[in-house]
Design a protein around this motif. Structure first.
Motif, PDB file in Angstrom:
ATOM      1  N   SER A 152     -33.931  33.915 -39.587  1.00  0.00           N
ATOM      2  CA  SER A 152     -33.534  32.672 -38.918  1.00  0.00           C
ATOM      3  C   SER A 152     -32.104  32.846 -38.427  1.00  0.00           C
ATOM      4  CB  SER A 152     -33.603  31.467 -39.857  1.00  0.00           C
ATOM      5  OG  SER A 152     -34.939  31.147 -40.189  1.00  0.00           O
ATOM      6  N   LEU A 153     -31.764  32.141 -37.358  1.00  0.00           N
ATOM      7  CA  LEU A 153     -30.439  32.290 -36.758  1.00  0.00           C
ATOM      8  C   LEU A 153     -29.835  30.917 -36.499  1.00  0.00           C
ATOM      9  CD1 LEU A 153     -28.402  34.396 -35.594  1.00  0.00           C
ATOM     10  CD2 LEU A 153     -29.493  34.027 -33.366  1.00  0.00           C
ATOM     11  N   ILE A 154     -28.548  30.768 -36.853  1.00  0.00           N
ATOM     12  CA  ILE A 154     -27.808  29.542 -36.578  1.00  0.00           C
ATOM     13  C   ILE A 154     -26.642  29.898 -35.668  1.00  0.00           C
ATOM     14  CG2 ILE A 154     -26.521  27.607 -37.546  1.00  0.00           C
ATOM     15  CD1 ILE A 154     -27.894  28.243 -40.254  1.00  0.00           C
ATOM     16  N   VAL A 155     -26.610  29.279 -34.484  1.00  0.00           N
ATOM     17  CA  VAL A 155     -25.531  29.506 -33.517  1.00  0.00           C
ATOM     18  C   VAL A 155     -24.703  28.229 -33.453  1.00  0.00           C
ATOM     19  CG1 VAL A 155     -24.948  30.237 -31.185  1.00  0.00           C
ATOM     20  CG2 VAL A 155     -27.105  30.998 -32.217  1.00  0.00           C
ATOM     21  N   ASP A 156     -23.467  28.325 -33.909  1.00  0.00           N
ATOM     22  CA  ASP A 156     -22.601  27.152 -33.998  1.00  0.00           C
ATOM     23  C   ASP A 156     -21.735  27.061 -32.744  1.00  0.00           C
ATOM     24  OD1 ASP A 156     -20.827  25.124 -34.716  1.00  0.00           O
ATOM     25  OD2 ASP A 156     -20.724  25.774 -36.805  1.00  0.00           O
ATOM     26  N   LEU A 157     -22.060  26.100 -31.882  1.00  0.00           N
ATOM     27  CA  LEU A 157     -21.348  25.914 -30.623  1.00  0.00           C
ATOM     28  C   LEU A 157     -20.686  24.541 -30.568  1.00  0.00           C
ATOM     29  CD1 LEU A 157     -24.019  27.399 -28.154  1.00  0.00           C
ATOM     30  CD2 LEU A 157     -22.093  28.578 -29.219  1.00  0.00           C
ATOM     31  N   ARG A 158     -20.334  23.993 -31.716  1.00  0.00           N
ATOM     32  CA  ARG A 158     -19.844  22.606 -31.756  1.00  0.00           C
ATOM     33  C   ARG A 158     -18.535  22.422 -30.984  1.00  0.00           C
ATOM     34  NH1 ARG A 158     -19.086  21.675 -38.135  1.00  0.00           N
ATOM     35  NH2 ARG A 158     -20.588  23.378 -38.275  1.00  0.00           N
ATOM     36  N   TYR A 159     -17.737  23.481 -30.826  1.00  0.00           N
ATOM     37  CA  TYR A 159     -16.478  23.372 -30.082  1.00  0.00           C
ATOM     38  C   TYR A 159     -16.479  24.230 -28.825  1.00  0.00           C
ATOM     39  CZ  TYR A 159     -15.052  21.623 -34.682  1.00  0.00           C
ATOM     40  OH  TYR A 159     -14.975  20.931 -35.869  1.00  0.00           O
ATOM     41  N   ASN A 160     -17.648  24.665 -28.400  1.00  0.00           N
ATOM     42  CA  ASN A 160     -17.723  25.628 -27.301  1.00  0.00           C
ATOM     43  C   ASN A 160     -17.966  24.928 -25.967  1.00  0.00           C
ATOM     44  OD1 ASN A 160     -18.622  27.754 -25.474  1.00  0.00           O
ATOM     45  ND2 ASN A 160     -18.777  29.032 -27.291  1.00  0.00           N
ATOM     46  N   GLY A 161     -16.937  24.919 -25.125  1.00  0.00           N
ATOM     47  CA  GLY A 161     -17.029  24.283 -23.819  1.00  0.00           C
ATOM     48  C   GLY A 161     -17.614  25.182 -22.741  1.00  0.00           C
ATOM     49  N   GLY A 162     -18.088  26.364 -23.127  1.00  0.00           N
ATOM     50  CA  GLY A 162     -18.722  27.250 -22.158  1.00  0.00           C
ATOM     51  C   GLY A 162     -17.811  28.362 -21.706  1.00  0.00           C
ATOM     52  N   GLY A 163     -18.055  28.842 -20.474  1.00  0.00           N
ATOM     53  CA  GLY A 163     -17.285  29.961 -19.934  1.00  0.00           C
ATOM     54  C   GLY A 163     -18.141  30.799 -19.016  1.00  0.00           C
ATOM     55  N   ALA A 164     -18.147  32.106 -19.250  1.00  0.00           N
ATOM     56  CA  ALA A 164     -18.811  33.046 -18.353  1.00  0.00           C
ATOM     57  C   ALA A 164     -20.326  33.018 -18.527  1.00  0.00           C
ATOM     58  CB  ALA A 164     -18.285  34.459 -18.592  1.00  0.00           C
ATOM     59  N   VAL A 165     -21.039  32.950 -17.405  1.00  0.00           N
ATOM     60  CA  VAL A 165     -22.498  32.971 -17.416  1.00  0.00           C
ATOM     61  C   VAL A 165     -23.014  34.280 -18.009  1.00  0.00           C
ATOM     62  CG1 VAL A 165     -24.510  33.076 -15.890  1.00  0.00           C
ATOM     63  CG2 VAL A 165     -22.779  31.320 -15.542  1.00  0.00           C
ATOM     64  N   SER A 166     -22.291  35.383 -17.786  1.00  0.00           N
ATOM     65  CA  SER A 166     -22.739  36.683 -18.300  1.00  0.00           C
ATOM     66  C   SER A 166     -22.886  36.664 -19.816  1.00  0.00           C
ATOM     67  CB  SER A 166     -21.764  37.791 -17.883  1.00  0.00           C
ATOM     68  OG  SER A 166     -20.477  37.574 -18.439  1.00  0.00           O
ATOM     69  N   THR A 167     -22.061  35.882 -20.502  1.00  0.00           N
ATOM     70  CA  THR A 167     -22.133  35.809 -21.959  1.00  0.00           C
ATOM     71  C   THR A 167     -23.317  34.964 -22.404  1.00  0.00           C
ATOM     72  OG1 THR A 167     -19.747  36.091 -22.048  1.00  0.00           O
ATOM     73  CG2 THR A 167     -20.813  35.270 -24.037  1.00  0.00           C
ATOM     74  N   ALA A 168     -23.625  33.907 -21.660  1.00  0.00           N
ATOM     75  CA  ALA A 168     -24.836  33.121 -21.941  1.00  0.00           C
ATOM     76  C   ALA A 168     -26.065  34.005 -21.807  1.00  0.00           C
ATOM     77  CB  ALA A 168     -24.921  31.926 -20.992  1.00  0.00           C
ATOM     78  N   GLU A 169     -26.105  34.816 -20.754  1.00  0.00           N
ATOM     79  CA  GLU A 169     -27.232  35.721 -20.554  1.00  0.00           C
ATOM     80  C   GLU A 169     -27.319  36.759 -21.664  1.00  0.00           C
ATOM     81  OE1 GLU A 169     -26.601  37.270 -16.642  1.00  0.00           O
ATOM     82  OE2 GLU A 169     -26.863  35.311 -15.666  1.00  0.00           O
ATOM     83  N   TYR A 170     -26.178  37.268 -22.110  1.00  0.00           N
ATOM     84  CA  TYR A 170     -26.166  38.229 -23.223  1.00  0.00           C
ATOM     85  C   TYR A 170     -26.801  37.597 -24.463  1.00  0.00           C
ATOM     86  CZ  TYR A 170     -24.469  41.256 -26.970  1.00  0.00           C
ATOM     87  OH  TYR A 170     -24.403  42.082 -28.064  1.00  0.00           O
ATOM     88  N   LEU A 171     -26.359  36.379 -24.810  1.00  0.00           N
ATOM     89  CA  LEU A 171     -26.877  35.719 -26.003  1.00  0.00           C
ATOM     90  C   LEU A 171     -28.367  35.447 -25.883  1.00  0.00           C
ATOM     91  CD1 LEU A 171     -23.998  33.209 -26.811  1.00  0.00           C
ATOM     92  CD2 LEU A 171     -24.589  35.289 -28.055  1.00  0.00           C
ATOM     93  N   ASP A 172     -28.808  35.011 -24.717  1.00  0.00           N
ATOM     94  CA  ASP A 172     -30.236  34.745 -24.539  1.00  0.00           C
ATOM     95  C   ASP A 172     -31.056  36.021 -24.734  1.00  0.00           C
ATOM     96  OD1 ASP A 172     -30.221  31.988 -24.111  1.00  0.00           O
ATOM     97  OD2 ASP A 172     -29.725  32.207 -21.996  1.00  0.00           O
ATOM     98  N   ASN A 173     -30.588  37.124 -24.181  1.00  0.00           N
ATOM     99  CA  ASN A 173     -31.296  38.394 -24.365  1.00  0.00           C
ATOM    100  C   ASN A 173     -31.270  38.849 -25.815  1.00  0.00           C
ATOM    101  OD1 ASN A 173     -32.366  39.290 -21.784  1.00  0.00           O
ATOM    102  ND2 ASN A 173     -30.247  39.431 -21.095  1.00  0.00           N
ATOM    103  N   ALA A 174     -30.193  38.528 -26.536  1.00  0.00           N
ATOM    104  CA  ALA A 174     -30.076  38.930 -27.939  1.00  0.00           C
ATOM    105  C   ALA A 174     -30.910  38.071 -28.874  1.00  0.00           C
ATOM    106  CB  ALA A 174     -28.605  38.868 -28.369  1.00  0.00           C
ATOM    107  N   ILE A 175     -31.274  36.864 -28.441  1.00  0.00           N
ATOM    108  CA  ILE A 175     -31.988  35.926 -29.298  1.00  0.00           C
ATOM    109  C   ILE A 175     -33.462  35.802 -28.933  1.00  0.00           C
ATOM    110  CG2 ILE A 175     -32.122  33.487 -30.007  1.00  0.00           C
ATOM    111  CD1 ILE A 175     -29.073  33.342 -29.505  1.00  0.00           C
TER     112      ILE A 175
END
Length: 531
Positions: free
Chosen positions: A304-327
């Motif tokens: 199981s995986l918990i991704v804590d983004l409670r203070y994350n206002g975003g940023g680079a789309v490339s990092t969102a894509e990285y996380l999606d591919n990793a999950i």
């Protein structure tokens, strides 16, 4: 360094107008006011007011007329602003616009969301010193264009009240590589004095001076109280550092109290989406950190995986894509991740401008085999963070715990705006972040302008350390779900500040700091390289 960010839109615009600016500026008899259909007068001596006129003019042209040639041929124009068609014709050099920021503020008022009767755009802005671009794109916290050029302290804080309405300041997170992080500062530490003032209160004067001391100064002296009740005072100086967006990670062992079966749960918290690829196309420190993190999760067999983004206002789309591919699970491999939609003129010429409208998952996705994925969210979870979790929903069960997200299904392509003086020296003016596109996941879901609802509400207790499954209401709810399929444990009471002396941050007691958005630097690069 802030390298090679002169994007194709701005580059072409200036290529088309630089000579015109210089010729007009050299005409001593030019006494007329600037016409909105022509280039603004630019003084070769570079007065601040005329640089500001140049910024207003070029910003308007890129957003509303065309990014390709400085607006000289509007019939063939390609405006970049997503809501350009709802903005009336404006003279960007009208004296009622004191500066480019006031012009942009006016432009943002025209596109109205019928669901809220308020403007869609409360996102677009100008970055006038390049700090944001450098931090998000190159993963370096340093004020490249600012006069101080000294970076920051590398942490954020929240203000909370106790049962007697006494104010407390708690560290929300600290970048491990930052001056604060190197000192050991982390979530749950209390700030008990600011520059010698230990009278922590909620007066406007104190709250403003504290904000300025922490975010707008090069040095600050802070008194700290650690969770073990020890105290010390330290002077922090701003510094430049490689951004480490992962402020905490752990592999939790969750044991079912009834069956005694234990499961490995990966948990990490990210405070920003600094890019995994820098302006030179190279992997950043962020990429290295994330590679190591997911390798550790795989090696320890997390299910199981918990991704804590409670203070994350975003940023680079490339990092969102990285996380999606990793999950993402194996069934997502090679399939659509999300669609990108631009304004009608860009979409009509999409092949000419060399932009893509689809993004697919990698041919091989995560090596993790996950039973559950959870996201901890809040009203500060925005844009690229929302994109990440929304992209996963068509392919796996995604659970949100905490508070409803911010609501930003749209993003930016960075336009760097500069001018040249009579000596051909480049003068940086600003980075333009105006909304250029909208995203929708593989199921066509997007448009979450009022935020994404959670599956289980939970309070953010700001004095609780990272990974504390006993006192962090978000983690407690998730552990319950992993054990029994319900976010509430049988017979459990709900923790409250009054009962448990926990602290709830009050957003109204601190001005907003940080970035809410998603920036597609790769599509910006595509525009630049394909001109």
């Amino acid at each position: 360094m802030h390298k090679n960010l002169f994007t194709s839109g701005a580059r072409a615009a200036f290529a088309g107008i630089a000579c015109v600016i210089m010729l007009i500026a050299c005409r001593k008899d030019n006494k007329t006011s600037p016409d909105p259909t022509t280039n603004p007068v630019n003084n070769p001596t570079g007065s601040q007011s005329q640089y500001e006129d140049s910024l207003k003019y070029l910003m308007y042209q890129i957003m509303q007329v065309t990014y390709a040639d400085g607006g000289r041929t509007p019939s063939r124009g390609l405006p970049t602003y997503y809501w350009y068609s709802q903005v009336p014709s404006i003279n960007p050099l009208d004296s009622k616009y004191a500066d480019a920021d006031s012009l942009l503020a006016a432009m943002k008022t025209y596109a109205i969301n019928p669901g809220t009767t308020k403007p869609y755009d409360h996102y677009s802005f100008l970055d006038r010193n390049g700090v944001l671009t450098n931090k998000l794109f190159n993963g370096i916290s340093a004020q490249t264009f600012a006069a101080t050029n000294k970076g920051d302290f590398g942490f954020d804080y929240g203000v909370a009240l106790d049962r007697s309405n006494n104010a407390h300041i708690y560290v929300l997170y600290a970048d491990k590589n930052s001056p604060a992080g190197q000192l050991g500062v982390t979530r749950g530490w209390e700030i008990i004095s600011v520059n010698g003032n230990s009278n922590i209160n909620t007066s406007d004067a104190f709250l403003r001076s504290t904000y300025d001391a922490i975010f707008n100064s090069s040095s600050v002296t802070l008194g700290f109280r650690r969770p073990d009740n020890t105290t010390f005072t330290q002077t922090l100086n701003t510094g430049s550092y490689n951004v480490n967006p992962v402020v905490f990670d752990s592999v939790l062992t969750v044991t079912n109290p009834t069956t005694k079966v234990s499961k490995k749960v990966g948990y990490f918290s990210m405070y920003t989406f600094s890019s995994v690829i820098n302006s030179n196309g190279q992997a950043t420190f962020t990429r290295t950190v994330l590679d190591q993190l997911f390798s550790k999760f795989q090696a320890q067999g997390v299910t199981s995986l918990i991704v804590d983004l409670r203070y994350n206002g975003g940023g680079a789309v490339s990092t969102a894509e990285y996380l999606d591919n990793a999950i993402a699970p194996a069934n997502a491999a090679g399939n659509l991740m999300y669609n990108t939609i631009y304004n009608d003129k860009i979409m009509a010429h999409i092949s000419d401008v060399k932009l893509t409208t689809t993004t697919n998952y990698a041919a091989a996705t995560s090596r993790l085999t996950l039973d559950n994925v959870f996201f901890i969210t809040s009203g500060s979870t925005a844009s690229a963070s929302e994109l990440t979790l929304n992209n996963l929903k068509p392919y796996m069960t995604v659970k949100l715990v905490g508070e409803k997200t911010y609501g930003k299904p749209v993003g930016f392509i960075d336009f760097n705006i500069s001018v040249f003086d009579q000596n051909h020296n480049q003068k940086y003016l600003a980075d333009l972040y105006a909304i250029n596109f909208e995203t929708k996941n593989a199921s066509g879901v997007g448009g979450y302008y009022t935020g994404i609802d959670v599956d289980a509400p939970a309070v953010d207790y700001v004095n609780v350390a990272w990974g504390n499954t006993a006192d962090d209401a978000n983690l407690k709810a998730i552990v319950n779900y992993i054990n029994n399929g319900s976010f509430t444990a049988p017979g459990a009471r709900t923790a409250t500040p009054e009962l448990d002396n926990l602290r709830v941050g009050i957003p109204a007691l601190k001005p907003v700091n940080g970035f809410n958005g998603m920036v597609d630097y790769e599509r910006s690069r595509a525009l630049r390289l394909n001109r």
